[in-house]
Design an enzyme around this catalytic site. Sequence first.
Site, PDB file in Angstrom:
ATOM      1  NE  ARG A  39      39.195  34.909  42.275  1.00 11.80           N
ATOM      2  CZ  ARG A  39      39.174  33.761  42.946  1.00 11.80           C
ATOM      3  NH1 ARG A  39      40.136  32.861  42.748  1.00 11.80           N
ATOM      4  NH2 ARG A  39      38.208  33.500  43.819  1.00 11.80           N
ATOM      5  CG  HIS A  89      33.472  30.882  45.080  1.00  6.03           C
ATOM      6  ND1 HIS A  89      32.322  30.760  44.337  1.00  6.03           N
ATOM      7  CD2 HIS A  89      34.197  31.872  44.479  1.00  6.03           C
ATOM      8  CE1 HIS A  89      32.344  31.633  43.339  1.00  6.03           C
ATOM      9  NE2 HIS A  89      33.469  32.305  43.406  1.00  6.03           N
ATOM     10  NE  ARG A 109      36.178  33.685  39.424  1.00  6.64           N
ATOM     11  CZ  ARG A 109      36.663  32.680  40.135  1.00  6.64           C
ATOM     12  NH1 ARG A 109      37.420  31.766  39.548  1.00  6.64           N
ATOM     13  NH2 ARG A 109      36.395  32.555  41.426  1.00  6.64           N
ATOM     14  CE1 TYR A 122      28.803  33.195  38.603  1.00  4.86           C
ATOM     15  CE2 TYR A 122      29.518  31.901  40.499  1.00  4.86           C
ATOM     16  CZ  TYR A 122      29.749  32.897  39.564  1.00  4.86           C
ATOM     17  OH  TYR A 122      30.930  33.598  39.595  1.00  4.86           O
ATOM     18  CG  HIS A 155      35.466  38.519  37.403  1.00  2.35           C
ATOM     19  ND1 HIS A 155      36.660  37.951  37.819  1.00  2.35           N
ATOM     20  CD2 HIS A 155      34.568  38.196  38.364  1.00  2.35           C
ATOM     21  CE1 HIS A 155      36.480  37.338  38.976  1.00  2.35           C
ATOM     22  NE2 HIS A 155      35.223  37.463  39.330  1.00  2.35           N
ATOM     23  CE  LYS A 158      39.117  37.561  46.639  1.00  2.00           C
ATOM     24  NZ  LYS A 158      37.840  38.057  46.078  1.00  2.00           N
TER      25      LYS A 158
END
Length: 355
Positions: A212, A328, A305, A337, A302, A237
């Site tokens: 990120r 995640h 990524r 994805y 982004h 995050k």
Amino acid sequence: MGWIAKSVNHRGQRRIAVYFEKDPVLIQRIKRLKDVRWSQTLQAWHLPDTEEYRIRFKINLEGYKNSNDQPKNQLSTEVEVQIEKFNQWLRSKRYSENTIKTYHDAIRVFLRFFSDKELSSIENNDIIDFNNEYILKNKLSASYQNQVVNAVKLFFRTVQNRNVDIDKIDRPKKPKTLPNVLSKEEIKAILEAHGNIKHRAMLSLIYACGLRRSELLNLQPVHVDSRRGVLLIKQAKGRKDRITPISVKIIELLREYYKAYKPAVWLFEGQNKGEQYSEKSLENVLKQALKKAGITKPVSLHWLRHSYATHLLENGTDLRYIQELLGHNSSKTTEIYTHVSTKSLQNIKSPFDDL
């Protein structure tokens, strides 16, 4: 248009305050207007109260004053105190400054909308009215609506207001959008566009490790473990640490960069030694690369990524590993994805070919 303009009395002057969801395009547009300023107190851009601007922003002045000729959206001292308590609570829970600012701005917009009501009288139906009369009327995004809902839930929980039934506040349905992915050829063109080694290293590291923007900017030289071939990402995050593999090619590129710039504190620093590289400057680095590479798509950082994750999947990497690499919490986030990977799609034969 996605904005609301109101006449206000700001520091003894009649001004027009313009409120809108944080949007880089709208910010650039309003900055071009004459005598426009940002007010931390109002949390809005404001301009002179002139006939030209009244017409431009479709303002009916009489509709925005109360009997005391005060701005209808002015927050009371009591509410300001409660908002400050809310900020302190968020900090005590170690929320990131970005999240605190997002929630702070969202709750102010919500409470301004009901500035003519006592804080204790706000209830669930008011939230429905806000969604209909402010969010939907101004065509604001579902993600912004979600931010407001999150802020409202936390705010009323912390200020102990029980007129709002927290559990009955519903979030909006999220639109099912797919991540934007670039081809490997496009990625190569972007990463090779810059002659400046610092710029090339920053963009390369984002793609090579699926970072990120904030994760890249918070890196320090000690986070690169060349012996083990891993990159340590601290307090990402969700306040989580994680490690991700870093290739020999990237390590060589970083060594070349390090010799040229010798960063003191942060891996990537601004013009002054020890100063963290800014988000805006990083975005400009990408814009310049896109221009040089002749790519006209609205690519954001982004996208790099997203492309990293998709290319890993297409190379046969297990989804569980990709989930760990991206940091995640849920496997469902990573599973998206599979919908943009072309590996399986290329094996499907169209019935058109048989005609």
